[in-house]
Scaffold this motif. Sequence first.
Motif, PDB file in Angstrom:
ATOM      1  N   ASP A 183       0.878  -1.258  -0.007  1.00 33.22           N
ATOM      2  CA  ASP A 183      -0.005   0.094  -0.033  1.00 33.22           C
ATOM      3  C   ASP A 183       0.930   1.346   0.058  1.00 33.22           C
ATOM      4  N   VAL A 184       1.847   1.171   0.740  1.00 35.62           N
ATOM      5  CA  VAL A 184       2.949   2.363   0.739  1.00 35.62           C
ATOM      6  C   VAL A 184       4.315   1.529   0.624  1.00 35.62           C
ATOM      7  N   GLU A 185       5.020   2.331  -0.448  1.00 39.57           N
ATOM      8  CA  GLU A 185       6.550   1.995  -0.756  1.00 39.57           C
ATOM      9  C   GLU A 185       7.508   2.771   0.439  1.00 39.57           C
ATOM     10  N   LEU A 186       8.039   1.762   0.931  1.00 36.71           N
ATOM     11  CA  LEU A 186       9.146   1.981   2.210  1.00 36.71           C
ATOM     12  C   LEU A 186      10.533   1.657   1.646  1.00 36.71           C
ATOM     13  N   THR A 187      11.509   2.308   2.157  1.00 37.90           N
ATOM     14  CA  THR A 187      12.962   1.990   1.910  1.00 37.90           C
ATOM     15  C   THR A 187      13.597   2.143   3.238  1.00 37.90           C
ATOM     16  N   SER A 188      14.411   1.060   3.552  1.00 39.25           N
ATOM     17  CA  SER A 188      15.129   0.878   4.757  1.00 39.25           C
ATOM     18  C   SER A 188      16.658   0.826   4.141  1.00 39.25           C
ATOM     19  N   ARG A 189      17.586   1.503   4.908  1.00 35.53           N
ATOM     20  CA  ARG A 189      19.089   1.461   4.637  1.00 35.53           C
ATOM     21  C   ARG A 189      19.610   1.310   5.848  1.00 35.53           C
ATOM     22  N   GLN A 190      20.461   0.477   5.838  1.00 36.75           N
ATOM     23  CA  GLN A 190      21.354  -0.134   6.969  1.00 36.75           C
ATOM     24  C   GLN A 190      23.034  -0.136   6.590  1.00 36.75           C
ATOM     25  N   ASP A 191      23.615   0.290   7.378  1.00 34.87           N
ATOM     26  CA  ASP A 191      25.112   0.364   7.331  1.00 34.87           C
ATOM     27  C   ASP A 191      25.632  -1.018   7.825  1.00 34.87           C
ATOM     28  N   VAL A 192      26.586  -1.543   7.086  1.00 33.98           N
ATOM     29  CA  VAL A 192      27.021  -2.896   7.526  1.00 33.98           C
ATOM     30  C   VAL A 192      28.440  -3.059   7.384  1.00 33.98           C
ATOM     31  N   ILE A 193      29.159  -3.490   8.522  1.00 32.01           N
ATOM     32  CA  ILE A 193      30.377  -3.906   8.592  1.00 32.01           C
ATOM     33  C   ILE A 193      30.697  -5.213   8.380  1.00 32.01           C
ATOM     34  N   ALA A 194      31.181  -5.866   7.237  1.00 28.67           N
ATOM     35  CA  ALA A 194      31.202  -7.168   7.170  1.00 28.67           C
ATOM     36  C   ALA A 194      32.567  -7.838   6.936  1.00 28.67           C
ATOM     37  N   THR A 195      32.783  -8.865   7.590  1.00 26.19           N
ATOM     38  CA  THR A 195      34.248  -9.746   7.379  1.00 26.19           C
ATOM     39  C   THR A 195      33.890 -11.041   6.419  1.00 26.19           C
ATOM     40  N   VAL A 196      34.804 -10.747   5.514  1.00 26.60           N
ATOM     41  CA  VAL A 196      34.447 -11.750   4.238  1.00 26.60           C
ATOM     42  C   VAL A 196      35.711 -12.629   4.208  1.00 26.60           C
ATOM     43  N   PHE A 197      35.593 -13.889   3.784  1.00 28.40           N
ATOM     44  CA  PHE A 197      36.438 -14.567   3.819  1.00 28.40           C
ATOM     45  C   PHE A 197      36.938 -14.616   2.048  1.00 28.40           C
ATOM     46  N   GLN A 198      37.959 -14.524   1.684  1.00 30.12           N
ATOM     47  CA  GLN A 198      38.850 -14.212   0.355  1.00 30.12           C
ATOM     48  C   GLN A 198      39.617 -15.417  -0.156  1.00 30.12           C
ATOM     49  N   ARG A 199      39.366 -16.097  -1.047  1.00 29.55           N
ATOM     50  CA  ARG A 199      40.206 -17.001  -1.730  1.00 29.55           C
ATOM     51  C   ARG A 199      40.418 -16.780  -3.145  1.00 29.55           C
ATOM     52  N   VAL A 200      41.714 -16.898  -3.507  1.00 29.44           N
ATOM     53  CA  VAL A 200      41.964 -16.298  -4.928  1.00 29.44           C
ATOM     54  C   VAL A 200      42.785 -17.545  -5.498  1.00 29.44           C
ATOM     55  N   TYR A 201      42.298 -18.222  -6.790  1.00 26.12           N
ATOM     56  CA  TYR A 201      43.042 -19.215  -7.238  1.00 26.12           C
ATOM     57  C   TYR A 201      43.707 -18.921  -8.795  1.00 26.12           C
ATOM     58  N   GLU A 202      44.642 -19.440  -9.208  1.00 26.53           N
ATOM     59  CA  GLU A 202      45.170 -19.324 -10.314  1.00 26.53           C
ATOM     60  C   GLU A 202      45.384 -20.569 -11.212  1.00 26.53           C
ATOM     61  N   SER A 203      45.036 -20.629 -12.305  1.00 27.03           N
ATOM     62  CA  SER A 203      45.244 -22.013 -13.239  1.00 27.03           C
ATOM     63  C   SER A 203      46.639 -22.057 -14.095  1.00 27.03           C
ATOM     64  N   PRO A 204      47.332 -23.231 -14.245  1.00 25.28           N
ATOM     65  CA  PRO A 204      48.470 -22.982 -14.967  1.00 25.28           C
ATOM     66  C   PRO A 204      48.483 -22.128 -16.251  1.00 25.28           C
ATOM     67  N   SER A 205      47.571 -21.738 -16.729  1.00 25.20           N
ATOM     68  CA  SER A 205      47.309 -20.768 -17.974  1.00 25.20           C
ATOM     69  C   SER A 205      47.154 -19.493 -17.437  1.00 25.20           C
TER      70      SER A 205
END
Length: 199
Positions: free
Chosen positions: A67-89
Amino acid sequence: MRPPTRRGFVVACSAALAGCRALPEESEPIEASATAPAVLPESSEYSLVAEDNPTIETTVTVDFSGDVELTSRQDVIATVFQRVYESPSGERFGLLTAPAVQVVDQPEIVRDPLTAVDDARVVALATGGDVGSVSAWAESGSATLLGTETTQMAATATLDGSERDLARIRVRAGADSVTAIATAPDDAAPPFDAVTRDA
């Protein structure tokens, strides 16, 4: 009966006021960490070249319609796991595991904070490279990640000074969200279906 939360009260009041279109932001950011990294097994032809647990600061937006359009905004501080791989090529394959955060007091409304981060930064985290620009993502078939078949997205990016084709998929995995991004040559499929996770 449990007393209504402050957020629930705000939602109820906002829905009753036709002129109110935005919910107030929480004063404190949500802080969350991913629970377990997504990885490629050691038997893969790809070798691990970078791993880290970076902290991402962003603002997640949730839009409500009715009936009414609403918007919610929230600041987030997230700790992320990063894994980077490389192929022989020299092809890169990156896995980013982020906590799926509950932005409002509705258990079914959770968001991957990486969706609110600039595309170039996400690609840089996933590839470990210097990213200049990323084209708009477009649907490009489907692929399976952690047992879930989902839409595969394609784009091009300026990576380490040259233009590269990219493939990306994203799935929910328990309390986390996993984003996989690969530099994708035409003659080889990225190892999305080989990804595992201990959780």
